[in-house]
Design a protein around this motif. Structure first.
Motif, short mmCIF file in Angstrom:
data_model
loop_
_atom_site.label_atom_id
_atom_site.label_comp_id
_atom_site.label_asym_id
_atom_site.label_seq_id
_atom_site.Cartn_x
_atom_site.Cartn_y
_atom_site.Cartn_z
N ASP A 265 10.40 18.81 20.24
CA ASP A 265 11.02 20.08 19.88
C ASP A 265 10.19 21.22 20.48
OD1 ASP A 265 11.94 22.40 18.56
OD2 ASP A 265 12.53 21.25 16.80
N ASN A 266 10.79 22.03 21.33
CA ASN A 266 10.05 23.10 22.00
C ASN A 266 9.48 24.12 21.02
OD1 ASN A 266 10.48 22.03 24.52
ND2 ASN A 266 12.24 23.33 25.00
N ARG A 267 10.07 24.22 19.84
CA ARG A 267 9.58 25.19 18.87
C ARG A 267 8.19 24.84 18.34
NH1 ARG A 267 14.14 24.88 14.53
NH2 ARG A 267 13.76 22.68 15.05
N THR A 268 7.79 23.59 18.49
CA THR A 268 6.48 23.17 17.99
C THR A 268 5.48 22.91 19.12
OG1 THR A 268 7.17 20.84 17.96
CG2 THR A 268 7.51 22.12 15.95
N SER A 269 5.82 23.30 20.34
CA SER A 269 4.93 22.99 21.47
C SER A 269 3.56 23.65 21.31
CB SER A 269 5.58 23.44 22.79
OG SER A 269 5.84 24.83 22.78
N LEU A 270 3.54 24.91 20.88
CA LEU A 270 2.25 25.58 20.69
C LEU A 270 1.58 25.10 19.41
CD1 LEU A 270 0.22 27.65 21.71
CD2 LEU A 270 1.46 29.41 20.45
N LEU A 271 2.36 24.76 18.39
CA LEU A 271 1.79 24.26 17.14
C LEU A 271 0.91 23.05 17.40
CD1 LEU A 271 1.75 24.18 13.98
CD2 LEU A 271 3.69 22.61 14.14
N TYR A 272 1.40 22.12 18.23
CA TYR A 272 0.63 20.91 18.48
C TYR A 272 -0.51 21.13 19.48
CZ TYR A 272 4.30 18.57 15.88
OH TYR A 272 5.18 18.18 14.89
N LYS A 273 -0.53 22.29 20.13
CA LYS A 273 -1.69 22.66 20.94
C LYS A 273 -2.79 23.28 20.09
CE LYS A 273 0.80 23.61 25.28
NZ LYS A 273 1.14 24.67 26.27
N THR A 274 -2.40 23.90 18.98
CA THR A 274 -3.36 24.63 18.16
C THR A 274 -3.69 23.93 16.85
OG1 THR A 274 -1.55 25.93 17.16
CG2 THR A 274 -2.63 26.86 19.11
N HIS A 275 -2.97 22.87 16.49
CA HIS A 275 -3.21 22.16 15.24
C HIS A 275 -3.08 20.65 15.45
CE1 HIS A 275 -1.92 26.18 13.89
NE2 HIS A 275 -2.57 25.96 12.78
N PRO A 276 -3.77 19.84 14.64
CA PRO A 276 -3.51 18.40 14.66
C PRO A 276 -2.08 18.12 14.19
CG PRO A 276 -5.56 18.92 13.48
CD PRO A 276 -4.85 20.22 13.70
N HIS A 277 -1.59 16.91 14.45
CA HIS A 277 -0.25 16.56 14.01
C HIS A 277 -0.19 16.63 12.48
CE1 HIS A 277 3.40 14.21 13.28
NE2 HIS A 277 3.72 14.49 14.53
N PRO A 278 0.93 17.12 11.93
CA PRO A 278 1.03 17.23 10.47
C PRO A 278 0.78 15.91 9.73
CG PRO A 278 2.79 18.47 11.50
CD PRO A 278 2.09 17.74 12.60
N ALA A 279 1.17 14.79 10.32
CA ALA A 279 0.92 13.50 9.67
C ALA A 279 -0.58 13.24 9.55
CB ALA A 279 1.60 12.38 10.45
N ASP A 280 -1.34 13.61 10.58
CA ASP A 280 -2.80 13.45 10.51
C ASP A 280 -3.40 14.38 9.47
OD1 ASP A 280 -2.64 11.59 12.56
OD2 ASP A 280 -2.97 13.09 14.13
N ARG A 281 -2.84 15.57 9.35
CA ARG A 281 -3.34 16.52 8.35
C ARG A 281 -3.05 16.02 6.94
NH1 ARG A 281 -1.04 22.24 10.28
NH2 ARG A 281 -2.10 22.92 8.36
N LEU A 282 -1.88 15.45 6.74
CA LEU A 282 -1.55 14.89 5.42
C LEU A 282 -2.49 13.76 5.06
CD1 LEU A 282 2.35 14.84 5.61
CD2 LEU A 282 1.00 16.07 3.90
N ALA A 283 -2.77 12.89 6.03
CA ALA A 283 -3.67 11.76 5.77
C ALA A 283 -5.07 12.25 5.43
CB ALA A 283 -3.70 10.83 6.98
N ALA A 284 -5.57 13.22 6.20
CA ALA A 284 -6.92 13.75 5.95
C ALA A 284 -6.99 14.46 4.61
CB ALA A 284 -7.31 14.69 7.08
N LEU A 285 -5.93 15.18 4.26
CA LEU A 285 -5.90 15.90 2.99
C LEU A 285 -5.89 14.93 1.82
CD1 LEU A 285 -5.80 18.79 1.90
CD2 LEU A 285 -3.30 18.68 2.00
N GLY A 286 -5.10 13.87 1.94
CA GLY A 286 -5.07 12.88 0.87
C GLY A 286 -6.40 12.18 0.69
N GLU A 287 -7.07 11.88 1.80
CA GLU A 287 -8.37 11.22 1.75
C GLU A 287 -9.42 12.11 1.09
OE1 GLU A 287 -10.89 8.07 2.13
OE2 GLU A 287 -8.77 8.09 2.72
N ALA A 288 -9.36 13.40 1.38
CA ALA A 288 -10.37 14.33 0.86
C ALA A 288 -10.13 14.70 -0.60
CB ALA A 288 -10.39 15.60 1.72
N VAL A 289 -8.87 14.88 -0.96
CA VAL A 289 -8.55 15.40 -2.30
C VAL A 289 -8.42 14.28 -3.33
CG1 VAL A 289 -6.81 16.64 -3.62
CG2 VAL A 289 -7.47 17.46 -1.36
N GLY A 290 -7.87 13.14 -2.92
CA GLY A 290 -7.66 12.06 -3.87
C GLY A 290 -6.68 12.48 -4.96
#
Length: 309
Positions: A265-290
């Motif tokens: 999706d072209n609307r997220t092209s810059l998002l994925y250049k400036t942020h990790p993939h949302p799935a990776d962020r969800l996994a990291a958040l779950g690991e940290a917060v419990g």
């Protein structure tokens, strides 16, 4: 909460597809590159030496490079004053708004500023004047600059369903400012610049140093921070939103929605250049917060969420 976030991350990691959209990422990068290179374009080209000049006389030895003592000292021991931080952020934000304007909806801008300032109040940071805005582009992204300048795009705002989700997004960007993520990168670039720069022994003044760093800050906004900074902003941001009384699932819900978008999706092209993939962020958040936030009861406030025109 950890289990829920891990399941979401695994199930959403494989989405793919194609969608068309305005390439805001390219526009922003082009605009920032134009700002960074405009001084170079105005400098006259060097006059080539006449033929045979090199053989007529030996070339003088190259001057020994000197480290800029002021810049090096700042990079090792100094810090940005609130005034310098604000100047850097204000100029970077001006460059961003030069690429794309704010949405012409005063009600929307006032609403986002009210929510943003309420979340920012939970940080305890007293020397920052916070500014929030919605950019008029269908791209899906959000940005922060030093000094409390926060932006999200109209494309991202349209995907939000309630005030808690907005608070989660703004909390993430606010955390970039409170954790000084951009300033830490700028300070590192100041050290690199000092060690590699040929300069006089006279220490560089604060004004010139700030001007030199503005261009680096604009480039960071276009290209993004490292993933550890993004993961930390997720962790700190949901705490700010929870302190403000919002449902702690606001940001994870937004990440879940973004992860479900087609990969191309072209609307997220810059998002994925400036942020990790949302799935990776969800996994990291779950690991940290419990499960430490499972007992917190917050509000979604869908009934007072401002509907964009």
């Amino acid at each position: 909460m950890k289990t829920k976030l891990m399941v979401l991350a695994i199930s959403l990691a494989s989405f793919s597809g194609v969608a068309m959209g305005f390439d805001f990422g390219k526009l922003l990068e082009d605009r920032l590159n134009q700002e960074l290179n405009k001084d170079k374009k105005t400098q006259p080209a060097a006059t080539p030496p006449p033929a045979g000049a090199q053989s007529a006389a030996a070339s003088p030895p190259a001057a020994k490079q000197k480290v800029d003592a002021g810049q090096l000292g700042f990079a090792l021991f100094g810090d940005y004053s609130p005034e310098e931080e604000n100047r850097i952020g204000k100029q970077i934000s001006g460059n961003l708004l030069g690429a794309v304007p704010l949405v012409r909806d005063d009600g929307l801008q006032r609403y986002v500023n009210r929510v943003g300032n309420w979340v920012a109040l939970q940080t305890g940071r007293k020397n920052t004047s916070w500014h929030f805005g919605v950019l008029d582009t269908e791209d899906i992204n959000a940005f922060a600059a030093p000094g409390g300048y926060i932006f999200l795009t109209k494309g991202l705002y349209r995907r939000l369903n309630n005030e808690a989700e907005l608070a989660g997004v703004l909390g993430h960007e606010i955390a970039h400012v409170t954790q000084r993520h951009h300033l830490k990168v700028l300070k590192k670039s100041s050290l690199i610049g000092a060690l590699g720069q040929a300069a006089s022994s006279k220490a560089q003044g604060s004004d010139q140093m700030v001007q030199n760093l503005i261009g680096n800050g604009a480039e960071i906004m276009a290209r993004g921070l490292d993933k550890d900074a993004e993961f930390e902003a997720d962790r700190v941001g949901i705490v700010f939103a929870a302190r403000a009384g919002y449902d702690v699932w606001g940001l994870p819900t937004v990440l879940q929605d973004m992860a479900a978008l087609p990969a191309k999706d072209n609307r997220t092209s810059l998002l994925y250049k400036t942020h990790p993939h949302p799935a990776d962020r969800l996994a990291a958040l779950g690991e940290a917060v419990g499960d430490r936030l499972d007992g917190i009861q917050g509000k979604e406030l869908a009934n007072r969420f401002y509907k964009i025109r």
